[in-house]
Design a protein around this motif. Structure first.
Motif, PDB file in Angstrom:
ATOM      1  N   GLU A  30      53.815  18.941  17.610  1.00 43.95           N
ATOM      2  CA  GLU A  30      52.629  18.552  18.357  1.00 43.95           C
ATOM      3  C   GLU A  30      51.518  19.594  18.158  1.00 43.95           C
ATOM      4  O   GLU A  30      50.358  19.240  17.949  1.00 43.95           O
ATOM      5  N   ASP A  31      51.890  20.867  18.223  1.00 44.57           N
ATOM      6  CA  ASP A  31      50.909  21.945  18.068  1.00 44.57           C
ATOM      7  C   ASP A  31      50.219  21.875  16.711  1.00 44.57           C
ATOM      8  O   ASP A  31      48.996  21.977  16.621  1.00 44.57           O
ATOM      9  N   GLY A  59      47.981  18.871  16.446  1.00 47.19           N
ATOM     10  CA  GLY A  59      46.787  19.131  17.251  1.00 47.19           C
ATOM     11  C   GLY A  59      45.835  20.050  16.509  1.00 47.19           C
ATOM     12  O   GLY A  59      44.610  19.840  16.497  1.00 47.19           O
ATOM     13  N   LEU A  60      46.425  21.065  15.855  1.00 46.96           N
ATOM     14  CA  LEU A  60      45.615  22.017  15.094  1.00 46.96           C
ATOM     15  C   LEU A  60      44.875  21.303  13.951  1.00 46.96           C
ATOM     16  O   LEU A  60      43.684  21.542  13.726  1.00 46.96           O
ATOM     17  N   ARG A 106      51.367  28.541  10.364  1.00 48.20           N
ATOM     18  CA  ARG A 106      49.949  28.738  10.657  1.00 48.20           C
ATOM     19  C   ARG A 106      49.307  29.692   9.648  1.00 48.20           C
ATOM     20  O   ARG A 106      48.202  29.461   9.170  1.00 48.20           O
ATOM     21  N   ARG A 126      59.643  22.703  25.552  1.00 50.16           N
ATOM     22  CA  ARG A 126      59.146  22.474  24.194  1.00 50.16           C
ATOM     23  C   ARG A 126      59.844  21.303  23.512  1.00 50.16           C
ATOM     24  O   ARG A 126      59.934  21.239  22.296  1.00 50.16           O
ATOM     25  N   LYS A 129      57.629  20.419  20.098  1.00 47.03           N
ATOM     26  CA  LYS A 129      56.420  21.095  20.550  1.00 47.03           C
ATOM     27  C   LYS A 129      55.672  21.671  19.349  1.00 47.03           C
ATOM     28  O   LYS A 129      54.451  21.563  19.255  1.00 47.03           O
ATOM     29  N   GLY A 130      56.417  22.247  18.414  1.00 48.72           N
ATOM     30  CA  GLY A 130      55.814  22.805  17.211  1.00 48.72           C
ATOM     31  C   GLY A 130      55.084  21.741  16.408  1.00 48.72           C
ATOM     32  O   GLY A 130      54.000  21.972  15.891  1.00 48.72           O
ATOM     33  N   THR A 190      54.645  19.098   9.307  1.00 48.13           N
ATOM     34  CA  THR A 190      55.478  19.304  10.498  1.00 48.13           C
ATOM     35  C   THR A 190      56.965  19.371  10.172  1.00 48.13           C
ATOM     36  O   THR A 190      57.786  19.479  11.067  1.00 48.13           O
TER      37      THR A 190
END
Lengths: 283, 267, 286
Positions: A180-181, A184-185, A151, C243, A177-178, A171
């Protein structure tokens, strides 16, 4: 009309025994505000292609135009181009070097020669934009988790306020999950900042849900350039060049073959679900 | 730029020289260098030159490729020549303004030039015909006796071969980080010396961090594969002298004797 | 083959001046039992402790509390160190950072050299290992000219050449593209099926674990779920909390079921899904 590639060829290691073409007659138009997926496996030329878009590489022949200007022109300001076409490299956290995250994000805007106040304002906005928690602002970037480091690195490019944002495999190496985050960002950045986004990936699954246009690279050439639905319809050809359409595409194709009344062109999970439910009269 | 350096590069082809045991080549290079410093006259250099030419011919490496490597040391060569040419006292040949070229100076300069060119050509024949791996193996074996005086010969050669393996990786990485920082507006090319040195920080910090991370990973991977130093290790490719290697040693010692005899004693 | 008894691993966090900031429990009371010949998958998000756990199986790390027994040998007993490392080979994430040799075959020979295997046998082992992973044609190549997936297969060959009973793969595919991933997983499955080598695969790619005999899911250093892939993937909501995702097909089946289609839990492959949907359709038609 933001970026145009006109008959771009690039020969890697020209003048040596190892010379080989990395890009062959690439013609592309990238209008403002699009969300594009650039797909291809390792060595397909996709990374070389994006480096042409911000002038890190110069075409061996052909030309790249940014807002109508030829970027290989000696008078063309490459530094200005690089701030307008932001490129986030693969594993961008490997470029972090400052003692704290905030300073690292300041690096880009500072290089643009902005005032200290403006630099800090931009860094702050960028870190906020990527959802980076305030309490880590003055921490060393090397102590963060993989996802947070990434990030910070993305914020470092956003702080330059680019009109086009290119992300090379953003990615890679993250957990589900990372991934996807971050995806999404990126979608949020596209929607809220209204900028053009080019998402480079070797995974169709990653991009299918987000992008409006897919460019497939194979052996230095543009193999497909269309909407996801139309590109995935060529799933057999995609397989031949070592790429696969998203899993649901296969399910839908097989269902259609088995006589189900479904639209085989569904590419996202949501569409597939609705199609199947419709076929069973549940919708 | 980095691609132009042929010094220390391996040239893939097949030849007698390529097939020689690396230990022979190491010893040969050493002997050749000694001979260059021992001989004192033109005839000695002629013999060294002939020896060198024969080796080049036998190695199947195109002479053009060998001399391409010279370009990088041309400046050094020029500098040595100029110093010798003007700063050696003796019988004046030509003199202008404050400079005098002497007979001795001319002789000295040309000798230095020949020596340097021969020296570099000689050692590049070794590296051009020996894979880096073979070379480190040869070093380990030739320097073996030093183990007795506690020189960590195995460790040094292991370090060298790991360094050789990682140099291309780190070069690629340097290029990548440089591009990544340029994409953030970094400028590595313009400005004063101090500014340029400062601009290297965003390149060097990530590079060092990456190198350290790689070193840690590699150490762990080596340990996981039972690496525990040179003790009790066997070799997949042990060095064994063949007939040609023994012949080569014979040729080599003959050369040394002849070169010394001609270059020092006879004339 | 590998057993852990109440395995705990703690490390001390220090600040810049070296003062103790706190203690982190990376692995927390883990009890595993891996039988010879099994294909085991360990899932978990980044930072769940799965890599730390894996390093215990090869005696790269030692337990703070509890025990790790590899093929009857206690890893904390220094006497067994080299036997353990030979029997339990390890593959790491970064393909570049675990290849030592400058030529493929020399890298594969590195392990046997360290073990003191005689020269001729090293050559035999290198041949058979490279053949097992389908890299024999590249034996003279420089590793720098290989793709990521090929490099990982060379690393696997390097471990096989040590004749291990078990291979622990710590996220071997995290840095590869889809083709490389497929090749590496195929090589791992072949080793398990053909050679009967126990495989422990640590990953966060869900598609890679559907062939495993048993799956362990880790979170905060603990094993929070264990079972067959089907049992694990039938708990979609639980996995999301951890997660983790589920394979796209499984997710589609799950969504369909939620919307009332009578599908079984934990569908893993697209063939299965299509078959099940056909069944439902036939029932509906009759």
């Amino acid at each position: 009309m933001s970026l145009i590639l006109d008959h771009v060829n690039y020969i890697y290691d020209e003048d040596t025994a190892m010379a080989h073409p990395a890009l062959i007659d690439v013609n592309l138009q990238i209008p403002d505000g699009q969300f594009i997926g650039l797909i291809g496996h390792t060595g397909s030329g996709k990374s070389t292609l994006v480096q042409h878009l911000n002038g890190l590489e110069t075409p061996t022949s052909g030309a790249v135009y940014f807002n109508g200007e030829d970027i290989s022109d000696p008078d063309f300001d490459k530094k200005d181009l690089r701030s307008k076409v932001g490129l986030v490299f693969q594993y961008p956290e490997h470029q972090l070097f400052e003692t704290d995250c905030f300073k690292d994000v300041c690096f880009g805007p500072k290089n643009l020669g902005l005032s200290q106040k403006e630099v800090e304002l931009r860094a702050y906005e960028a870190l906020k934009m990527v959802g980076f928690p305030d309490e880590y602002f003055y921490q060393s970037p090397f102590e963060l988790s993989g996802g947070q480091k990434r990030r910070v690195a993305i914020a470092g490019v956003i702080a330059m306020k680019p009109e086009v944002l290119i992300l090379d495999e953003p990615t890679a190496g993250l957990d589900p999950k990372g991934r996807e985050d971050i995806l999404g960002l990126i979608k949020k950045l596209h929607d809220e900042m209204g900028i053009t986004v080019i998402l480079v990936s070797h995974s169709m699954d990653d991009v299918a849900d987000y992008v409006e246009r897919i460019i497939v690279m194979n052996k230095g050439r543009v193999a497909f350039d269309d909407t996801p639905v139309n590109v995935f319809a060529h799933y057999k050809e995609l397989e031949e060049i070592g790429l696969a359409a998203p899993q649901v595409t296969y399910v839908m194709q097989e269902l259609a073959k088995a006589g189900f009344d479904v639209n085989a062109q569904a590419t996202t999970l949501e569409q597939a679900k609705n199609e199947i439910l419709k076929a069973f009269g549940r919708c | 730029m980095l691609r132009d350096i042929t010094l220390g590069q391996y040239y893939r082809t097949d030849s007698v020289i390529h097939r020689l045991d690396p230990r022979v080549k190491l010893v040969a290079t050493f002997i050749f260098i000694i001979s260059l410093f021992v001989v004192k006259n033109f005839w000695g250099y002629l013999i060294a030159g002939v020896f060198l030419a024969v080796c080049i011919k036998l190695s199947n490496v195109p002479p053009k490729f060998i001399f391409k490597g010279m370009k990088t040391i041309f400046f050094l060569l020029l500098l040595t020549m100029v110093f010798n040419l003007f700063l050696t006292p003796g019988t004046a040949l030509v003199s202008f303004w404050k400079f005098t070229i002497t007979y001795e100076g001319l002789k000295m300069a040309s000798m230095m030039a020949i020596r340097l060119v021969f020296l570099i050509t000689g050692s590049s024949i070794m590296t051009l015909t020996t894979t880096p791996n073979n070379l480190t193996d040869g070093m380990e074996s030739v320097l073996g006796p030093l183990k007795k005086i506690r020189v960590p010969v195995h460790e040094i050669s292991m370090m060298m071969s790991i360094a050789l393996r990682f140099i291309p990786i780190l070069l690629e990485e340097t290029d990548k980080i440089m591009k990544a920082q340029m994409a953030r507006g970094a400028d590595f090319e313009s400005g004063s010396l101090i500014k340029r040195a400062k601009s290297l920080v965003p390149l060097l910090v990530p590079l060092f961090i990456s190198a350290f991370r790689r070193a840690m990973d590699l150490a762990m991977a080596m340990e996981a594969r039972c690496y525990r130093g040179g003790e009790g290790r066997t070799k997949m490719k042990p060095l064994i002298y063949q007939k040609r290697d023994r012949i080569a040693y014979g040729v080599l010692y003959t050369y040394l004797i002849v070169a010394i005899a001609v270059g020092r004693i006879l004339f | 083959m590998i057993r852990t008894d109440n395995l705990v691993f703690e490390y001390i966090r220090r600040d810049e001046e070296g003062n103790v900031e706190g203690i982190t429990r990376a692995v927390d009371e883990v009890n595993l039992d891996v039988k010879p010949g099994q294909f085991i998958a360990i899932l978990g998000h980044n930072g769940s402790g799965k890599s730390t756990l894996a390093k215990h199986f090869n005696a790269l790390l030692y337990p703070t509390e509890g025990k790790v027994i590899v093929d009857g040998m206690d890893t904390s007993n220094g006497e067994y160190l080299w036997n353990i490392r030979q029997e339990a080979g390890m593959i790491f994430q970064n393909p570049d950072n675990q290849i030592i040799g400058q030529v493929v075959e020399e890298d594969v020979g590195f392990g046997p050299e360290n073990m003191g295997v005689p020269t001729e046998e090293i050559w035999e082992r290198v041949d058979e290992s490279l053949r097992a992973v389908g890299m024999l044609d590249f034996r003279k190549s420089s590793p720098n000219h290989l793709s990521g997936g090929q490099k990982q297969r060379v690393s696997i060959a390097g471990v096989i050449a040590m004749h291990p009973k078990c291979i622990i793969m710590d996220e071997p595919t995290a840095m590869l593209d889809p083709n490389g991933r497929k090749d590496v997983i195929r090589a791992a499955r072949a080793l398990n099926n053909v050679e009967g080598i126990t495989v422990i695969l640590i990953t966060h790619y869900m598609e890679e674990v559907i062939y495993a005999d048993k799956v362990f899911v880790m979170d905060k250093g603990k094993v929070t779920m264990e079972g067959t892939p089907r049992e694990i993937f039938s708990q979609v909501e639980r996995l999301k909390q951890l997660r983790l995702g589920v394979p796209q097909v499984t997710l589609l089946a799950y969504e369909l079921k939620k919307n009332g289609l009578p599908l079984p839990d934990g569908i893993l492959t697209r063939e299965e899904l299509v078959e099940e949907l056909k069944k439902i359709k036939n029932v509906a038609n009759t």
